[in-house]
Scaffold this active site. Structure first.
Site, PDB file in Angstrom:
ATOM      1  CB  CYS A 137      -3.685  91.033  47.586  1.00 20.39           C
ATOM      2  SG  CYS A 137      -4.434  92.645  47.842  1.00 20.39           S
ATOM      3  CB  CYS A 140      -5.291  92.169  50.888  1.00 20.76           C
ATOM      4  SG  CYS A 140      -5.891  92.334  49.229  1.00 20.76           S
ATOM      5  CG  ASP A 141      -2.907  89.454  52.695  1.00 20.15           C
ATOM      6  OD1 ASP A 141      -3.957  89.728  53.295  1.00 20.15           O
ATOM      7  OD2 ASP A 141      -2.839  88.592  51.800  1.00 20.15           O
TER       8      ASP A 141
END
Ligand code: NDP
Length: 314
Positions: A137, A140-141
């Site tokens: 992701c 997200c990261d």
């Protein structure tokens, strides 16, 4: 431990689940949505959404899902922050489900809208380096790789969108694809090819992820599918974006699944083999997999649930 009873139990909180809830609530079915581990579903880990009808300007995935949840609640849906771990479909209707909390949910009808989860490559190093350089992701990261070298694996819309997104953080993004053409929409391909921060490695499969001296991802070992040659790409972060698998673990042996693990329904309908149990969205759709199609299927499931209940009253 509490027991919650409803005319319409919905498992899953993506566009399919929330749309079913909006229609179900307006039909006075007092639906309960059990939201699962990722309330809002896959759209909560995306950024820009520009293909959901009704918004002339670009909107954000998490915002869209907040709106859908709020809309479902406004019309009378009960949201439960719980994850279903067991279902009993045999003795229904009513159908029973048990949550991670220990609570029991009983629905006269059941709408399964559990969606899909990111797939992994299953190569050495992938699991071990999860959270230490390997991720599924980018939104997200990606932030953790500010100013670093990153790679994205895959050739679909997700992979291209993740590569484009990562250019917000990194000037050195490599897209690795196993063929020599992308599967993604042309508009996204154009953006990708025009972006000077992104380079593309064609005809390459990932053999392994290898840690560097500090224990986090150091390089990726690649194999050329044409020449058979091995090569190495040094990167700090790698994002696996090779598609999704339906979240149907709960229903194995209880409802028929197709070869890919998707729930089977009557063609063109959300009806499963069990009367009163419906499936909507990515859990049953391996063809379109869009927020708007999932929302449409959620609506169909709710309308069919309403008809099912009415037919039992006759
Ligand atoms: P897709 O299934 O579309 O693409 C998966 C990609 O990963 C393909 O390019 C595939 O290669 C590659 N792949 C699969 N398995 C492997 C493997 N083992 N090793 C290497 N590569 C592999 O998945 P997406 O997640 O990209 O998209 C899913 C759906 O969601 C699609 O319908 C898409 O249109 C939609 N979507 C829409 C968005 C939007 O409209 N903005 C955004 C994101 C997704 P190959 O091409 O060779 O098969």
């Amino acid at each position: 431990m509490a027991t919650h009873r409803t005319k319409m139990l919905i498992i899953g909180s993506g566009p399919a689940g929330y749309s079913a809830a909006i229609y179900g609530a307006r039909a006075m079915l007092e639906p309960i949505v059990v939201q699962g581990i990722q309330p809002g579903g896959q759209l909560t880990i995306t950024t820009d959404v520009e293909n959901y009808p009704g918004f002339a300007d670009v909107i954000q995935g998490p915002w869209l899902m907040e709106q859908m949840q709020a809309q479902a609640e406004h019309v009378g849906t009960r949201m439960m922050w719980d994850t279903i771990v067991k279902v009993d479909l045999e003795s229904g209707p009513p159908f029973r489900a048990i949550g991670d909390s220990g609570d029991e949910y009983i629905g006269d009808t059941l709408v399964i809208a559990t969606g899909a989860q990111a797939k992994w490559l299953g190569v050495p190093g992938e699991q071990e380096l999860g959270g230490k350089g390997v991720s599924a992701c980018a939104t997200c990261d990606g932030f953790f790789y500010r100013g670093k070298k990153v790679a994205v694996i895959g050739g679909g819309n997700t992979a291209v969108e993740e590569a484009l997104y990562l250019t917000n953080h990194s000037d050195d993004v490599t897209l690795i694809h196993r063929r020599d053409e992308l599967r993604s929409e042309k508009i996204l391909q154009d953006r990708l090819f025009k972006n000077p921060k992104i380079s593309t490695l064609w005809n390459k499969t990932v053999e392994s992820f290898v840690a560097g001296e500090d224990g986090t991802l150091g390089h990726i070992v690649l194999r050329d599918t044409v020449s058979g040659e091995a090569s190495m790409l040094e990167v700090d972060g790698a994002f696996v974006a090779i598609g999704h698998a339906p979240a149907t673990e709960l229903f194995k042996g209880k409802l028929p699944l197709d070869g890919g693990g998707y729930l089977l329904t009557e063609p063109g309908s959300p009806k499963t083999e069990i009367p009163g149990v419906f499936a909507a969205g990515d859990v049953t759709d391996h063809t379109y997999r869009q927020a708007v199609t999932a929302a449409g299927m959620g609506c169909m499931a709710a309308l069919d649930a309403e008809r099912f209940l009415a037919s039992r009253e006759d």
